[in-house]
Design an enzyme around this catalytic site. Structure first.
Site, PDB file in Angstrom:
ATOM      1  N   LYS A  46     -27.925  -7.033 -35.589  1.00 34.50           N
ATOM      2  CA  LYS A  46     -28.776  -7.325 -34.433  1.00 34.50           C
ATOM      3  C   LYS A  46     -27.894  -7.916 -33.336  1.00 34.50           C
ATOM      4  O   LYS A  46     -26.991  -8.715 -33.631  1.00 34.50           O
ATOM      5  CB  LYS A  46     -29.868  -8.322 -34.853  1.00 34.50           C
ATOM      6  CG  LYS A  46     -30.857  -8.668 -33.751  1.00 34.50           C
ATOM      7  CD  LYS A  46     -31.961  -9.605 -34.263  1.00 34.50           C
ATOM      8  CE  LYS A  46     -32.973  -9.942 -33.177  1.00 34.50           C
ATOM      9  NZ  LYS A  46     -34.047 -10.841 -33.657  1.00 34.50           N
ATOM     10  N   SER A  90     -38.994  -9.594 -32.818  1.00 29.89           N
ATOM     11  CA  SER A  90     -37.958  -9.213 -31.886  1.00 29.89           C
ATOM     12  C   SER A  90     -36.871  -8.299 -32.480  1.00 29.89           C
ATOM     13  O   SER A  90     -36.134  -7.663 -31.740  1.00 29.89           O
ATOM     14  CB  SER A  90     -37.269 -10.461 -31.335  1.00 29.89           C
ATOM     15  OG  SER A  90     -36.568 -11.133 -32.353  1.00 29.89           O
ATOM     16  N   SER A 108     -40.001 -12.469 -36.514  1.00 26.56           N
ATOM     17  CA  SER A 108     -39.187 -11.409 -35.913  1.00 26.56           C
ATOM     18  C   SER A 108     -38.422 -10.511 -36.884  1.00 26.56           C
ATOM     19  O   SER A 108     -37.855  -9.502 -36.466  1.00 26.56           O
ATOM     20  CB  SER A 108     -38.183 -12.011 -34.925  1.00 26.56           C
ATOM     21  OG  SER A 108     -38.802 -12.304 -33.714  1.00 26.56           O
TER      22      SER A 108
END
Lengths: 483, 97
Positions: free
Chosen positions: A76, A151, A175
């Site tokens: 990420k 997210s 998330s």
């Protein structure tokens, strides 16, 4: 090698059925073919990946390989990667080349994993739909008109479409788990302090926790093993031995006590999802688990408390973006205040600005007790609810999200309605507990996630409980059409 | 809690954010809605509850007071917007006489 799990690919590398270079090329090709549709990567590190893969193959030839040596993997874009652009989904870091590696990145590098690239995300991990990225929204591979969740939406979409066998995520209020649920993959948010936060760009420091995302609980066990453990660079890292997660994965779960919180099955829950979760509960009963209803009476207070604590901590953490030392700087600042204000206003997106302002307000003179202190006390109430529940049950089970993936744009103009989509996940972060989401079925072609919550440092049990379910079901093997 | 446009201007200044009139018109109702939502917290009696800062109730670990960092100034400054002889440059802060 199509659609093999990370664990299966690891075996193929060990038995030399395939080389890391071939495997890396395979995934790079898939990213090239399919990511135009999804936008799940911000940066693809092709040359770097092929070089790492070559090194991994050499290491393996010398007999020095571990289980992740040569496995393609994605990070990420919240994790700092030395010499590689690290944006956190924000314009303010669009030109940021990190001078160091996050501990999580270093651990994957040391294990020989091959970095394919950095995945898209909501700006500074603030969002539940991935629509808040400076690099554009990520699409859900199950329906390109829908959000992947957020997210960690880029990681979730990339794993779901098999552009990478695994990826990292971070979870401040859901998330990892919510995008895993909406994209039909598995993800685990570990206990607060289990995985180092060093080099993981801070959003809300008392809630943030990194974790892995992959197709199966077995893959997660392998990845979590690599990520976890004490780090002296993170002052809230917990110095506690990491169990061998793979060793207990296949142990039976007969006698497991499962609690179903009645607050997770109320009128806000889609009726199809409720049915799917109850079907999963029946599978567990067949495996010898006992099920009882429990209560987490303060669940509804978790979102208001979260939307004080997370913005307050974010307003403090994001004060470091000042246009002076790194990141975006506005053109021709007329004085220092203008430099700060315009660099920040031009560099941050709307949701980030909203949260900075809420946090600034909540922490400003005269309001601290009414907001931040009150929210920390609610946090106490929520934790007490969980601790009471864990006196009676071993794991808590429910839905991960109240609805399947929603349409792009559907909640963008109504922040509060977006916030409510995290109703089942947020309390877990406030209490610091480990929790995961695994695929449990489909409604109208969209995947549904089952949420499993464990007691502090009970990741081992959670992974075992998830793996036992995945041995008797095949929801986790589904691949979206067209990929 | 309902915020006025003046409140939002003040908060934006504290947060060092620029706000145009259009921004203020957009943010004022949104922030007011969020605060109204947050105030649901007041339904709960928390008089008997201790606040939690760290979910594990751990306090910050201290380290020995020794130098552990090496000098990496040049590397860190390589990504700065503007530097000169090892210093970060910003617009002049002190006015001329």
């Amino acid at each position: 090698m199509e659609y093999k799990t990370l664990t299966e690919l690891s075996k193929e590398l060990t038995t030399k059925k395939i080389s890391s270079v071939e495997l890396t090329q395979f995934f790079l090709e898939r990213i090239k073919s399919f990511d135009k549709k999804l936008n799940s990567f911000i940066t693809v590190t092709e040359d770097h990946a092929l070089q790492m893969a070559k090194q991994a193959d050499e290491q393996r030839a010398k007999g020095e390989a571990g289980r992740l040596t040569g496995i393609p993997f994605a990070q990420k874009d919240i994790f700092c990667t030395r010499g590689i652009k690290t944006t956190c989904g924000s314009k303010i870091l669009d030109n940021f080349i990190s001078p160091y590696d996050a501990t999580v990145v270093k651990r994957f590098n040391d294990a020989g994993a091959v970095l394919l690239g950095k995945t898209n995300m909501d700006e500074f991990a603030m969002g539940s739909s991935n629509e808040n990225s400076y690099y554009g929204p990520v699409k859900n591979p199950w329906d390109l008109e829908r959000v992947p969740g957020g997210s960690s939406g880029g990681s979730a979409a990339a794993v779901a479409a098999y552009l990478t066998p695994g990826a990292t995520g971070t979870d401040t209020g859901g998330s990892i788990r919510q995008p895993a649920a909406l994209c039909g993959i598995s993800g685990i948010k570990p206990t607060y302090g289990r995985v180092s936060r060093y080099g993981m760009i801070a959003f809300a420091s008392s809630l943030d926790q990194g974790g892995p995302m992959a197709r199966t609980a077995e893959d997660l066990a392998l990845l979590l093993q690599t990520m976890s453990g004490f780090d002296e660079h993170d002052s809230t890292s917990v110095d506690k031995p990491v169990p061998d997660y793979l060793k207990t994965l296949n142990d039976p779960i007969k006698g497991l006590r499962i609690g179903l919180p009645k607050e997770f099955f109320n009128q806000g829950l889609d009726s199809e999802i409720s049915k799917i979760i109850h079907d999963a509960v029946r599978e567990y009963e067949k495996l010898g688990a006992t099920v009882k209803e429990i209560s987490l009476p303060n669940t509804e207070l978790s979102i208001p408390a979260y939307y004080v604590i997370a913005p307050a901590e974010c307003s403090s953490n994001l004060a470091r973006f000042d246009g002076v030392r790194y990141g975006y700087r506005c053109d021709n600042p007329k004085d220092l205040e203008d430099l700060y204000k315009r660099s920040r206003s031009e560099g941050f997106g709307n949701e980030v600005k909203r949260r900075i302002m809420i946090g600034t307000y909540a922490l400003s003179a005269g309001y601290y007790d009414a907001y931040y202190l009150k929210a920390q006390k609610i946090r106490g109430l929520i934790r007490d609810d969980f601790m009471k529940a864990f006196n009676e049950v071993d794991v808590i089970l429910g839905p991960t999200s109240p609805t399947p993936a929603f349409k792009l744009g559907e909640k963008m103009n109504d922040p509060v309605s977006m916030y409510l989509s995290d109703i089942y996940t947020i309390a877990v972060n406030l209490a610091g507990l480990p929790a995961m989401s695994i695929p449990a079925g489909f409604t109208k072609g969209l995947p549904i996630g089952m949420h499993l919550i464990g007691n502090l440092f009970d990741e081992e049990r959670l992974l075992k409980v998830a793996h036992n379910y995945q041995k008797v079901t095949d929801w986790h093997t589904k691949i979206p059409e067209g990929f | 809690m309902s915020l006025t446009a003046a409140d939002v201007k003040k908060i934006a200044h504290l947060a060092r954010l620029n706000m145009s009139e259009a921004d203020i018109a957009l943010y004022t109702p949104q922030l007011s809605n969020i605060l109204a939502f947050v105030e649901h917290m007041n339904q709960a009696d928390t008089s008997h509850i201790d606040p939690i800062a760290n979910p594990l109730d751990l306090s910050q670990r201290l380290r020995k007071d020794v130098v552990t960092e090496k000098n990496e100034r040049d590397q860190f400054q390589a990504i700065a917007p503007e530097v000169q002889v090892g210093l970060y440059l910003v617009p002049k802060v002190i006015e001329d006489e």
